[in-house]
Design a protein around this motif. Structure first.
Motif, PDB file in Angstrom:
ATOM      1  N   THR A  39       0.820  -1.204   0.000  1.00 16.41           N
ATOM      2  CA  THR A  39       0.000   0.000   0.000  1.00 16.41           C
ATOM      3  C   THR A  39       0.857   1.258   0.000  1.00 16.41           C
ATOM      4  O   THR A  39       0.692   2.139  -0.840  1.00 16.41           O
ATOM      5  CB  THR A  39      -0.924   0.022   1.232  1.00 16.41           C
ATOM      6  N   LEU A  40       1.808   1.363   0.936  1.00 22.73           N
ATOM      7  CA  LEU A  40       2.646   2.550   1.042  1.00 22.73           C
ATOM      8  C   LEU A  40       4.140   2.240   1.023  1.00 22.73           C
ATOM      9  O   LEU A  40       4.958   3.123   1.269  1.00 22.73           O
ATOM     10  CB  LEU A  40       2.305   3.315   2.330  1.00 22.73           C
ATOM     11  N   PHE A  41       4.507   0.996   0.753  1.00 22.72           N
ATOM     12  CA  PHE A  41       5.926   0.661   0.692  1.00 22.72           C
ATOM     13  C   PHE A  41       6.096  -0.543  -0.218  1.00 22.72           C
ATOM     14  O   PHE A  41       5.129  -1.117  -0.708  1.00 22.72           O
ATOM     15  CB  PHE A  41       6.500   0.379   2.084  1.00 22.72           C
ATOM     16  N   THR A  42       7.340  -0.902  -0.464  1.00 28.56           N
ATOM     17  CA  THR A  42       7.648  -2.057  -1.312  1.00 28.56           C
ATOM     18  C   THR A  42       8.474  -3.053  -0.518  1.00 28.56           C
ATOM     19  O   THR A  42       9.394  -2.669   0.211  1.00 28.56           O
ATOM     20  CB  THR A  42       8.436  -1.616  -2.566  1.00 28.56           C
ATOM     21  N   HIS A  43       8.138  -4.333  -0.644  1.00 27.39           N
ATOM     22  CA  HIS A  43       8.897  -5.382   0.020  1.00 27.39           C
ATOM     23  C   HIS A  43       9.844  -6.024  -0.990  1.00 27.39           C
ATOM     24  O   HIS A  43       9.493  -6.185  -2.166  1.00 27.39           O
ATOM     25  CB  HIS A  43       7.943  -6.436   0.593  1.00 27.39           C
ATOM     26  N   PHE A  44      11.045  -6.391  -0.532  1.00 34.89           N
ATOM     27  CA  PHE A  44      12.092  -6.868  -1.424  1.00 34.89           C
ATOM     28  C   PHE A  44      12.602  -8.246  -1.000  1.00 34.89           C
ATOM     29  O   PHE A  44      12.590  -8.590   0.185  1.00 34.89           O
ATOM     30  CB  PHE A  44      13.279  -5.902  -1.428  1.00 34.89           C
ATOM     31  N   GLY A  45      13.098  -9.000  -1.978  1.00 38.49           N
ATOM     32  CA  GLY A  45      13.708 -10.296  -1.700  1.00 38.49           C
ATOM     33  C   GLY A  45      14.668 -10.688  -2.808  1.00 38.49           C
ATOM     34  O   GLY A  45      14.689 -10.072  -3.889  1.00 38.49           O
ATOM     35  N   ILE A  46      15.482 -11.693  -2.532  1.00 35.39           N
ATOM     36  CA  ILE A  46      16.433 -12.228  -3.516  1.00 35.39           C
ATOM     37  C   ILE A  46      16.015 -13.649  -3.877  1.00 35.39           C
ATOM     38  O   ILE A  46      15.849 -14.501  -2.992  1.00 35.39           O
ATOM     39  CB  ILE A  46      17.871 -12.240  -2.961  1.00 35.39           C
ATOM     40  N   TYR A  47      15.857 -13.908  -5.163  1.00 36.33           N
ATOM     41  CA  TYR A  47      15.457 -15.241  -5.612  1.00 36.33           C
ATOM     42  C   TYR A  47      16.664 -16.183  -5.580  1.00 36.33           C
ATOM     43  O   TYR A  47      17.717 -15.887  -6.140  1.00 36.33           O
ATOM     44  CB  TYR A  47      14.891 -15.178  -7.028  1.00 36.33           C
ATOM     45  N   LEU A  48      16.493 -17.334  -4.902  1.00 37.05           N
ATOM     46  CA  LEU A  48      17.580 -18.303  -4.748  1.00 37.05           C
ATOM     47  C   LEU A  48      17.471 -19.479  -5.694  1.00 37.05           C
ATOM     48  O   LEU A  48      18.374 -20.312  -5.751  1.00 37.05           O
ATOM     49  CB  LEU A  48      17.601 -18.823  -3.299  1.00 37.05           C
ATOM     50  N   GLY A  49      16.370 -19.555  -6.438  1.00 35.12           N
ATOM     51  CA  GLY A  49      16.131 -20.699  -7.299  1.00 35.12           C
ATOM     52  C   GLY A  49      15.190 -21.700  -6.647  1.00 35.12           C
ATOM     53  O   GLY A  49      14.967 -21.672  -5.428  1.00 35.12           O
ATOM     54  N   ASP A  50      14.611 -22.591  -7.446  1.00 29.48           N
ATOM     55  CA  ASP A  50      13.728 -23.649  -6.934  1.00 29.48           C
ATOM     56  C   ASP A  50      12.572 -23.084  -6.094  1.00 29.48           C
ATOM     57  O   ASP A  50      12.255 -23.624  -5.030  1.00 29.48           O
ATOM     58  CB  ASP A  50      14.515 -24.666  -6.102  1.00 29.48           C
ATOM     59  N   ASN A  51      11.969 -21.988  -6.551  1.00 26.44           N
ATOM     60  CA  ASN A  51      10.814 -21.386  -5.878  1.00 26.44           C
ATOM     61  C   ASN A  51      11.137 -20.936  -4.457  1.00 26.44           C
ATOM     62  O   ASN A  51      10.309 -21.014  -3.553  1.00 26.44           O
ATOM     63  CB  ASN A  51       9.630 -22.381  -5.855  1.00 26.44           C
TER      64      ASN A  51
END
Length: 214
Positions: A39-51
Motif C-alpha cells: 500500500t505505502l511501501f515495497t517489500h524486497f527479496g532475492i530469488y535463490l532458485g527452486d521457488n
C-alpha cells in the motif's frame, strides 16, 4: 503508542495468496531481485532458485514461541507489525507465493534506478544465503531494501528511507507545521488542564518515535 490501525496502514497486505505457476517461476533466475508493491511501501527479496526467496522480514513469533513449525509458516500482518515495534527480524526463505502474499512481483526493477552495476547472479544469491538467520531490524536504517541492495549491488541503501526522510524534513521544517504544532500544544494544555500532563504525553510520544527511528 501509535494505534494498531496506523501500523496496518503502512504494513497491511492482502491476505489472499495467489498461486504461482510454473511458467511464472521459469522467469526468475538465481540472484534476481524481486519486488512486491504494498500500500505505502515495497517489500524486497532475492530469488535463490527452486521457488525460494530470501527476504528480511520483521517477526515477533520467534521471540515468544519455540514452535519452529509455527515460526516457519507465512508471516502474518500482526506478527510483522509487532516485529517492527520490537525490532526483531530475520532473513528467511519462503516460496514465491508466500513472499508475494497475493501481490504482483516485479523483477530487477532496481537495476534501472541504482547507479551501481548489479553483481553476478550467483554472487548475489550467495550473499543472501550467508545472511540467513536472525538480524536486528530498523525501520529506517536496516530494512528489507537495505538487505537486497547490499546483496545485489554491494551497498546497503534504501531509496524508500531516503524519500521518507526527505518528506518528513520538508513537512517538519515548514512554517505551516510550526503553526499547527503551536496550536496543538496550546490546545492540548487547555484540554489536559496542566503542563505536567502535557509533558508526560510529549515525553512518551517522543520516546516512542525515537525508538522506532533508531
Amino acid at each position: 503508542m501509535f494505534p494498531l490501525q496506523l501500523f496496518n496502514i503502512f504494513f497491511a497486505t492482502s491476505p489472499v495468496k495467489a498461486a504461482v505457476s510454473e511458467d511464472a517461476l521459469s522467469v526468475y533466475k538465481r540472484g534476481d531481485l524481486l519486488e512486491v508493491p504494498r500500500t505505502l511501501f515495497t517489500h524486497f527479496g532475492i530469488y535463490l532458485g527452486d521457488n525460494r526467496v530470501a527476504h528480511l522480514i520483521p517477526d515477533i513469533l520467534p521471540v515468544i514461541s519455540k514452535n519452529q513449525a509455527a515460526v516457519r509458516k507465512m508471516v502474518t500482518n500482526h506478527r510483522l507489525i509487532l516485529g517492527v515495534i520490537a525490532k526483531v527480524a530475520s532473513v528467511r526463505v519462503d516460496s514465491v507465493a508466500d513472499f508475494a502474499y497475493g501481490s504482483e512481483v516485479l523483477v530487477n526493477h532496481m537495476d534501472d534506478v541504482c547507479s551501481q552495476r548489479a553483481l553476478e547472479g550467483e554472487e548475489v544469491a550467495r550473499r543472501a544465503e550467508k545472511l540467513l538467520g536472525s538480524i536486528t531490524y530498523s525501520l529506517l536504517w536496516y530494512n528489507c531494501e537495505h538487505f537486497v541492495m547490499y546483496c545485489r549491488y554491494g551497498m546497503a541503501i534504501s531509496y524508500q528511507t531516503f524519500k521518507f526522510c526527505t518528506a518528513v524534513r520538508k513537512t517538519v521544517c515548514s512554517r505551516t507545521s510550526a503553526y499547527l504544532t503551536a496550536l496543538l500544544g496550546v490546545g492540548t494544555m487547555l484540554y489536559l488542564g496542566s503542563a505536567t500532563s502535557l509533558t508526560t504525553v510529549t515525553t512518551l510520544l517522543t520516546s516512542f518515535i525515537l525508538w522506532m527511528a533508531s
